[in-house]
Scaffold this active site. Structure first.
Site, PDB file in Angstrom:
ATOM      1  N   HIS A 228       0.835  -1.211   0.000  1.00 34.72           N
ATOM      2  CA  HIS A 228       0.000   0.000   0.000  1.00 34.72           C
ATOM      3  C   HIS A 228       0.868   1.259   0.000  1.00 34.72           C
ATOM      4  O   HIS A 228       2.075   1.211   0.292  1.00 34.72           O
ATOM      5  CB  HIS A 228      -0.966   0.008   1.189  1.00 34.72           C
ATOM      6  CG  HIS A 228      -0.306   0.088   2.527  1.00 34.72           C
ATOM      7  ND1 HIS A 228       0.115   1.280   3.081  1.00 34.72           N
ATOM      8  CD2 HIS A 228      -0.006  -0.884   3.435  1.00 34.72           C
ATOM      9  CE1 HIS A 228       0.638   1.055   4.276  1.00 34.72           C
ATOM     10  NE2 HIS A 228       0.576  -0.266   4.516  1.00 34.72           N
TER      11      HIS A 228
ATOM     12  N   CYS B  50       3.499  -4.861   6.393  1.00 31.32           N
ATOM     13  CA  CYS B  50       3.147  -4.470   5.031  1.00 31.32           C
ATOM     14  C   CYS B  50       4.354  -3.882   4.290  1.00 31.32           C
ATOM     15  O   CYS B  50       5.355  -3.499   4.898  1.00 31.32           O
ATOM     16  CB  CYS B  50       2.028  -3.423   5.057  1.00 31.32           C
ATOM     17  SG  CYS B  50       0.425  -4.120   5.543  1.00 31.32           S
TER      18      CYS B  50
END
Length: 490
Positions: free
Chosen positions: A421, A445
């Site tokens: 992301h 992430c």
């Protein structure tokens, strides 16, 4: 002339008178005996009528026993032989058990008096005799013995055959009791029984038509030619495999077929085969497939097709195995993919084998519990303008709005909540290979500059491979809580 006629008439009258006298004498001679006979018959009838008021008629019988001319008392005495005690002898293993028969009939003078005018008399049964006899027989104890075995179908030396029945030594007590009761009812007269004649018989013999039919069905099914086309590869079921699918009744066991399909799927399905990948550094590595890349057999549908083929009347069947997944996805990943180098904190995006994006990234904070784990992954789905929320290892909570979000699916089909992301609020730290060791490290992430992740997002799709490699977390504290695969040299 007149005198002659008068004399002639007189003679005729005289002769007629003599003839009548003679006839009357004859009649009188026959009348006396007839009257006498009638008198005698009347006397006999009267005597007989009186006699048979206390004696049975000439043809009278009671339960087949002749009691004609007998008085009630004499008839009762004669009929009591019907209740003569007869022994029931049961032979078992060289031993004998003797049971005395209870009285079968109720023989009373009162009943006989009531029946004295009948020609055929049926004596009333002693209501307790059968129950008493059953109780005596039921009290008998026999050795347990071995039960009989039904004839059955078994596979012998790879061939289905009928195995004959086996006669056991377990006594069928009910059959024995029923036979004794029947014989006593029929007044058989001799009651000797050997338990060997009453061993329980097998329910199914080798000559049973149903068993013969089942064998024929099995023979037909096991010799079928069934070929499977598994994504272009041909596989013919062997006789042994067909036999393994069936029970002794000739019915196909769907669970056994499914188990076989499951094993075959493991062998042929590409989702179970390792992924071979060559990174930007020219290193070729083999990774475990995460179970979603490639194709596999649709097992329920394939099971049903095989069952139908076995049960069909055709001797030859060809099955095109239904496939789930993308058959164009090769186990060698070299066209569309995302590559993440943990050591260099870099990410690359390839489309049709051409590098489209190369960007700096910041991966998981330096702890095995928040690591970005190495291995083969795929993009689970794509989403925009969402918020990522969770909790860090120290208990602090985070809530991060992102424009582009692509979560990953890892080995074993695990959805780890790790994904790619945008994180432009960390812009000044992109390019710092040690940033993951600071508080700017993520919760696992791959934090990416917005412009770069936008390009990747636009060209990526659900199911696209994401290969992560590197050893920066080997010495990190904590324990990995997600599947990790460093791969092996290919």
């Amino acid at each position: 002339m007149e005198n002659e006629e008068t004399v002639s008439r007189s003679e005729k009258n005289t002769r007629a008178s003599q003839s009548n006298n003679h006839s009357n004498k004859k009649k009188n001679r026959w009348l006396v005996p007839v009257v006498g006979l009638l008198i005698c018959l009347s006397l006999v009838f009267t005597v007989g009528l009186f006699y048979f008021q206390s004696h049975f008629f000439v043809t009278a019988k009671a339960n087949g026993v002749d009691i004609g001319f007998l008085s009630v008392k004499d008839a009762k005495k004669k009929l009591e032989d019907l209740n003569k005690s007869e022994p029931v002898i049961i032979k078992s293993n060289g031993k004998e058990e003797t049971i005395e028969l209870p009285e079968k009939y109720e023989i009373t003078e009162e009943y006989l008096k009531q029946s004295i005018g009948n020609h055929s008399i049926k004596l009333p049964i002693n209501e307790d005799y059968k129950t008493e006899l059953q109780n005596k027989l039921g009290a008998l104890a026999f050795e347990e013995g071995t039960p009989s075995q039904d004839a059955k179908i078994e596979k012998v030396d790879g061939v289905y055959q009928i195995v004959p029945e086996q006669i056991g030594t377990t006594v069928d007590k009910e059959a024995l009791i029923n036979q004794v009761l029947k014989d006593v009812d029929d007044n058989k007269g001799t009651y000797v029984y050997d338990v060997k004649d009453f061993y329980q018989k097998p329910g199914v013999t080798k000559d049973d038509k149903g068993l013969q039919d089942k064998l024929a069905i099995l023979s037909k099914k096991e010799n079928k030619s069934i070929t499977l086309d598994i994504n272009g590869e041909k596989l013919t079921l062997t006789k042994e495999e067909l036999q393994s699918f069936m029970n002794e009744s000739g019915d196909v066991d769907q669970n056994k077929v499914y188990a076989w399909v499951e094993q075959t799927n493991q062998k042929y399905g590409s989702i179970f085969k390792p992924i071979v990948f060559t990174n930007v550094h020219g290193v070729t590595t083999k990774y475990k497939n995460n179970g979603s890349y490639g194709w596999d057999i649709n097992m329920p549908q394939t099971r049903d097709l095989i069952v139908q083929a076995i049960n069909s009347d055709k001797e030859t069947e060809a099955i095109t195995v239904p496939i789930d997944g993308d058959v164009t996805q090769s186990t060698t990943v070299n066209k569309d993919y995302v590559e993440i180098d943990l050591n260099d904190q870099k990410m690359y995006f390839f489309k049709d084998g051409v590098k489209v994006v190369e960007t700096d990234v910041i991966t998981g904070r330096y702890n095995k519990g928040t690591a970005t784990v190495p291995g083969f992954h795929t993009i689970l789905y794509k989403d925009t303008d969402t918020k990522l929320e969770g909790e860090m290892l120290d208990g602090s909570e985070y809530s991060v709005p992102v424009k582009y979000w692509m979560p990953l699916k890892s080995y074993g089909g695990v959805v780890t909540q790790i994904g790619i992301h945008d994180a432009d609020y960390k812009a000044e730290y992109f390019g710092n290979k040690e940033a993951y060791k600071t508080n700017f490290g993520s919760n696992g992430c791959i934090n990416t500059p917005g412009e770069a992740v936008a390009q990747i997002f636009n060209g990526a799709y659900a199911g696209m491979p994401v290969i992560i490699y590197g050893h920066i977390y080997d010495d990190a504290p904590g324990e990995f809580d997600k599947p990790v695969d460093y791969g092996e040299p290919a």
